[in-house]
Design a protein around this motif. Structure first.
Motif, PDB file in Angstrom:
ATOM      1  N   ASP A 154       0.842  -1.194   0.000  1.00  0.00           N
ATOM      2  CA  ASP A 154       0.000   0.000   0.000  1.00  0.00           C
ATOM      3  C   ASP A 154       0.882   1.251   0.000  1.00  0.00           C
ATOM      4  O   ASP A 154       1.816   1.361   0.802  1.00  0.00           O
ATOM      5  N   PRO A 155       0.610   2.211  -0.892  1.00  0.00           N
ATOM      6  CA  PRO A 155       1.426   3.431  -0.940  1.00  0.00           C
ATOM      7  C   PRO A 155       1.517   4.184   0.380  1.00  0.00           C
ATOM      8  O   PRO A 155       2.491   4.921   0.602  1.00  0.00           O
ATOM      9  N   LYS A 156       0.555   3.979   1.281  1.00  0.00           N
ATOM     10  CA  LYS A 156       0.642   4.696   2.556  1.00  0.00           C
ATOM     11  C   LYS A 156       1.776   4.177   3.434  1.00  0.00           C
ATOM     12  O   LYS A 156       2.150   4.826   4.423  1.00  0.00           O
ATOM     13  N   TYR A 157       2.342   3.007   3.068  1.00  0.00           N
ATOM     14  CA  TYR A 157       3.494   2.470   3.793  1.00  0.00           C
ATOM     15  C   TYR A 157       4.796   2.630   3.000  1.00  0.00           C
ATOM     16  O   TYR A 157       5.784   1.964   3.279  1.00  0.00           O
ATOM     17  N   ARG A 158       4.781   3.523   2.029  1.00  0.00           N
ATOM     18  CA  ARG A 158       5.983   3.752   1.229  1.00  0.00           C
ATOM     19  C   ARG A 158       7.146   4.183   2.122  1.00  0.00           C
ATOM     20  O   ARG A 158       6.991   5.021   3.020  1.00  0.00           O
ATOM     21  N   ASP A 159       8.322   3.592   1.874  1.00  0.00           N
ATOM     22  CA  ASP A 159       9.558   3.920   2.594  1.00  0.00           C
ATOM     23  C   ASP A 159       9.485   3.619   4.092  1.00  0.00           C
ATOM     24  O   ASP A 159      10.253   4.176   4.882  1.00  0.00           O
ATOM     25  N   MET A 160       8.582   2.715   4.500  1.00  0.00           N
ATOM     26  CA  MET A 160       8.449   2.383   5.918  1.00  0.00           C
ATOM     27  C   MET A 160       9.006   1.010   6.293  1.00  0.00           C
ATOM     28  O   MET A 160       9.195   0.726   7.473  1.00  0.00           O
ATOM     29  N   THR A 161       9.289   0.160   5.318  1.00  0.00           N
ATOM     30  CA  THR A 161       9.634  -1.237   5.601  1.00  0.00           C
ATOM     31  C   THR A 161      11.129  -1.483   5.433  1.00  0.00           C
ATOM     32  O   THR A 161      11.737  -1.031   4.462  1.00  0.00           O
ATOM     33  N   VAL A 162      11.719  -2.230   6.382  1.00  0.00           N
ATOM     34  CA  VAL A 162      13.104  -2.661   6.271  1.00  0.00           C
ATOM     35  C   VAL A 162      13.142  -4.180   6.438  1.00  0.00           C
ATOM     36  O   VAL A 162      12.487  -4.741   7.318  1.00  0.00           O
TER      37      VAL A 162
END
Length: 341
Positions: A154-162
């Motif tokens: 989902d784009p709302k979690y862009r750049d949030m996951t490692v």
């Protein structure tokens, strides 16, 4: 595989915290080859020495993948007597390489048998640690966080996951295998392409991902979504008794860690006693709080906080060991081509 790794542990875990002397040349010493994250209360080792006359020398040898590789490369001149930390993603490689001596521990019937591999007398299951996506519940509060693999796109979690690199990290490999089990050969690479497009960050190992990049732990990093373990929230209990993080139980892949006697052990009988010890109640009761994994022995009580913060997932994904062994290198190369290509 662990939540609290101790890098470079190559010492005798007997004297420093117990006041006892280091082993002498007259002592019976068994070298336990393990991963860098092995932790045990020194008093447990002292109890074992008092009961058996055997001193356990701990030789840390990298993460689970490095450990497996070292055992295979040194099988003609083994570096120890017993191994602990071969997990289910690498077990087939070790079994095929004929580095283990047959031993059927009488302690296995107390729970370890539930995870036995064929042949059953080579590796004994010591602990279970499910790899799952974890989230920082303060950053993703009130049900706003993801729940499934698909939600991470989902784009709302862009750049949030490692996540960790499956070529260099045991949890990274487990997470990759979980996506293969979930999406199948026809869909898993497309999933990773989309995850890359949504800004996923890849680190070489768990420690960097969890303690530096993840916002919910000690490093207070920038990313509130990380690949870790189902048990990780048990280490993140706030002063108010509420965990600061949560594991997404729909994203878990089951890892089991095994122990066995190595071919060429200098004293087979004493090496077998060490395997029995790893499956015994004193060691198994130490596992949750020392290594943040679930014991395989029946009837071992978990810390009270785990019932809320770190329940064992009821339905984790898995893949057959022979399928992993046959395809691991190809899958990792495909993953690298998509994520780094």
């Amino acid at each position: 595989m662990r939540l609290l790794p101790i890098v470079g542990l190559t010492l005798m875990l007997v004297a420093a915290c117990t006041g006892t002397s280091a082993p002498t040349s007259d002592d019976r010493v068994v070298t336990l080859v393990t991963h860098d994250s092995f932790v045990v209360t020194p008093e447990r080792l002292e109890m074992f020495k008092n009961a058996t006359g055997v001193t356990i020398k701990v030789l840390a040898s990298g993460d689970a993948g490095e450990l497996a590789n070292k055992l295979v490369l040194t099988k003609e001149n083994p570096i120890g007597d017993v191994v602990f930390g071969i997990d289910s993603t690498f077990a087939s490689r070790v079994l095929r390489a004929d580095v283990l001596a047959g031993y059927s521990s009488p302690e296995a019937k107390n729970g370890a048998h539930r995870y036995q591999l064929a042949p059953a007398n080579l590796l004994h299951a010591v602990d279970v640690g499910d790899v799952c996506v974890n989230i920082d519940t303060a950053r993703l509060a009130d049900g706003a966080g993801p729940r499934t693999y698909e939600d991470l796109l989902d784009p709302k979690y862009r750049d949030m996951t490692v996540v960790e690199d499956p070529a260099t990290s045991s949890p990274g490999l487990a997470f990759m295998l979980g996506t293969i089990a979930n999406f199948g050969e026809s869909g898993w690479l497309d999933y990773w392409a989309k995850l890359k497009a949504n800004g996923v960050k890849v680190t070489s190992g768990w420690e960097e991902a969890y303690t530096q990049e993840f916002s919910g732990s000690s490093g207070k990093g920038p990313r509130p979504i990380v690949v870790s373990y189902a048990s990780s929230p048990a280490a993140e209990i706030g002063d108010n008794g509420v965990p600061r993080t949560s594991a997404l139980l729909d994203t878990c892949y089951r890892q089991v860690e095994y122990a066995g006697v190595l071919n060429g052990a200098s004293n087979f009988e004493d090496a077998a006693k060490v395997v029995d010890f790893l499956l015994s109640e004193p060691f198994q009761s130490d596992v949750p709080e020392q290594m943040y994994v679930y014991p395989t022995r029946d009837g071992v009580a978990l810390p009270d906080s785990w019932s809320k913060a770190a329940p064992l997932p009821a339905a984790s994904r898995s893949l057959p060991g022979d399928a992993i062994d046959a395809n691991r290198e190809r899958w990792v190369e495909q993953w690298r081509a998509v994520v780094f290509g």
